[in-house]
Scaffold this active site. Sequence first.
Site, PDB file in Angstrom:
ATOM      1  N   THR A 135     -38.047  51.369 -57.335  1.00 18.71           N
ATOM      2  CA  THR A 135     -37.866  52.826 -57.412  1.00 18.71           C
ATOM      3  C   THR A 135     -39.089  53.569 -56.887  1.00 18.71           C
ATOM      4  OG1 THR A 135     -36.497  52.462 -59.373  1.00 18.71           O
ATOM      5  CG2 THR A 135     -37.337  54.706 -59.019  1.00 18.71           C
ATOM      6  N   PHE A 178     -39.107  64.212 -64.386  1.00 18.78           N
ATOM      7  CA  PHE A 178     -38.769  64.350 -62.959  1.00 18.78           C
ATOM      8  C   PHE A 178     -37.328  64.820 -62.734  1.00 18.78           C
ATOM      9  CE2 PHE A 178     -38.357  59.914 -64.344  1.00 18.78           C
ATOM     10  CZ  PHE A 178     -37.018  59.657 -64.048  1.00 18.78           C
ATOM     11  N   ARG A 216     -37.599  51.044 -49.062  1.00 25.73           N
ATOM     12  CA  ARG A 216     -38.494  51.989 -49.742  1.00 25.73           C
ATOM     13  C   ARG A 216     -39.959  51.639 -49.503  1.00 25.73           C
ATOM     14  NH1 ARG A 216     -35.250  52.306 -55.538  1.00 25.73           N
ATOM     15  NH2 ARG A 216     -33.881  54.055 -55.047  1.00 25.73           N
ATOM     16  N   HIS A 222     -30.204  56.003 -52.851  1.00 25.87           N
ATOM     17  CA  HIS A 222     -29.694  55.693 -54.179  1.00 25.87           C
ATOM     18  C   HIS A 222     -28.866  54.429 -54.043  1.00 25.87           C
ATOM     19  CE1 HIS A 222     -27.782  55.715 -58.037  1.00 25.87           C
ATOM     20  NE2 HIS A 222     -26.640  55.475 -57.395  1.00 25.87           N
ATOM     21  N   LYS A 228     -30.339  59.527 -49.010  1.00 24.24           N
ATOM     22  CA  LYS A 228     -30.797  60.811 -49.540  1.00 24.24           C
ATOM     23  C   LYS A 228     -31.316  61.713 -48.406  1.00 24.24           C
ATOM     24  CE  LYS A 228     -32.252  58.810 -54.029  1.00 24.24           C
ATOM     25  NZ  LYS A 228     -33.397  58.696 -54.967  1.00 24.24           N
ATOM     26  N   ARG A 284     -29.860  46.346 -53.689  1.00 23.58           N
ATOM     27  CA  ARG A 284     -31.104  46.719 -54.383  1.00 23.58           C
ATOM     28  C   ARG A 284     -32.278  45.890 -53.862  1.00 23.58           C
ATOM     29  NH1 ARG A 284     -30.824  50.653 -58.376  1.00 23.58           N
ATOM     30  NH2 ARG A 284     -32.925  50.094 -59.036  1.00 23.58           N
TER      31      ARG A 284
HETATM   32  N1  UDP Z   1     -37.390  58.831 -60.240  1.00 21.66           N
HETATM   33  C1  UDP Z   1     -38.618  59.465 -60.166  1.00 21.66           C
HETATM   34  N2  UDP Z   1     -39.632  59.027 -60.980  1.00 21.66           N
HETATM   35  C2  UDP Z   1     -39.469  58.008 -61.848  1.00 21.66           C
HETATM   36  C3  UDP Z   1     -38.219  57.359 -61.901  1.00 21.66           C
HETATM   37  C4  UDP Z   1     -37.217  57.803 -61.099  1.00 21.66           C
HETATM   38  O1  UDP Z   1     -38.799  60.394 -59.370  1.00 21.66           O
HETATM   39  O2  UDP Z   1     -40.433  57.649 -62.562  1.00 21.66           O
HETATM   40  C5  UDP Z   1     -36.299  59.308 -59.375  1.00 21.66           C
HETATM   41  C6  UDP Z   1     -36.183  58.507 -58.082  1.00 21.66           C
HETATM   42  O3  UDP Z   1     -35.741  59.385 -57.043  1.00 21.66           O
HETATM   43  C7  UDP Z   1     -35.092  57.520 -58.449  1.00 21.66           C
HETATM   44  C8  UDP Z   1     -34.165  58.390 -59.305  1.00 21.66           C
HETATM   45  O4  UDP Z   1     -35.054  59.202 -60.043  1.00 21.66           O
HETATM   46  O5  UDP Z   1     -34.466  56.994 -57.295  1.00 21.66           O
HETATM   47  C9  UDP Z   1     -33.260  57.621 -60.238  1.00 21.66           C
HETATM   48  O6  UDP Z   1     -34.046  56.803 -61.069  1.00 21.66           O
HETATM   49  P1  UDP Z   1     -33.657  55.297 -61.372  1.00 21.66           P
HETATM   50  O7  UDP Z   1     -34.495  54.830 -62.488  1.00 21.66           O
HETATM   51  O8  UDP Z   1     -32.170  55.183 -61.518  1.00 21.66           O
HETATM   52  O9  UDP Z   1     -34.151  54.534 -60.051  1.00 21.66           O
HETATM   53  P2  UDP Z   1     -33.324  53.829 -58.874  1.00 21.66           P
HETATM   54  O10 UDP Z   1     -32.102  53.212 -59.486  1.00 21.66           O
HETATM   55  O11 UDP Z   1     -32.987  54.912 -57.870  1.00 21.66           O
HETATM   56  O12 UDP Z   1     -34.253  52.810 -58.303  1.00 21.66           O
HETATM   57 MG    MG Z   2     -30.656  54.025 -60.737  1.00 20.76          MG
END
Ligand code: UDP
Ligand code: MG
Length: 168
Positions: A98, A59, A109, A126, A11, A92
């Site tokens: 996340t 968000f 992360r 991502h 990102k 992952r």
């Molecule tokens: N995100 C956020 N707040 C949250 C959950 C998600 O800002 O509470 C954002 C974050 O950038 C995340 C993206 O939304 O990477 C996609 O969410 P997802 O649940 O798919 O998380 P990921 O798969 O990226 O861990």
């Molecule tokens: Mg996701």
Amino acid sequence: MKNDYVLVVLKPDVMAKGLMGHVFSRLSETGLELVAMKILSVSRELAEAHYHHLEGQAFYGDIIKYLQGKLHGQHKVVALVYAGKNAIAVCRDITGATNPEEAEPKTIRGSLGRITTKGVYENLLHVSSEKEEALREIKLWFTPEEIGSDIFPTKVEMIKSFKKKVWK
Ligand code: UDP
Ligand code: MG
């Protein structure tokens, strides 16, 4: 199953913080095979299609801007496709949770992410979270030509007339 495929996107915060090399090293250490890679600016259309399932979340507006680079004045991302056994789980695992504050410290992360003072997760990557999602995302981000080998079934169509940018 020999090969799983996963879409990984570095990102805009990775680019803004000069972390591309570091993140590549971490991903390389997994031993997965890199099968496609490109640098691009993410259009609003691509960001919305990518995160369509999150529309309505508080968000949502922020993550659309984030992916487009509007929070970092840095409009490029790097999109990668990795292949290999348990590719999704492997990526992952090294990426971490996340929420960067909840991610294990040694994950990408956990070690390099943050939550901004405005409350936006800057979580660097991502990574597709399941096989069906990876399939949809890889087809959304890459054309068959950009991947080269046919990792998914393709077909050939005659395109009669279309506009294409070429070198002058
Ligand atoms: N995100 C956020 N707040 C949250 C959950 C998600 O800002 O509470 C954002 C974050 O950038 C995340 C993206 O939304 O990477 C996609 O969410 P997802 O649940 O798919 O998380 P990921 O798969 O990226 O861990
Ligand atoms: Mg996701």
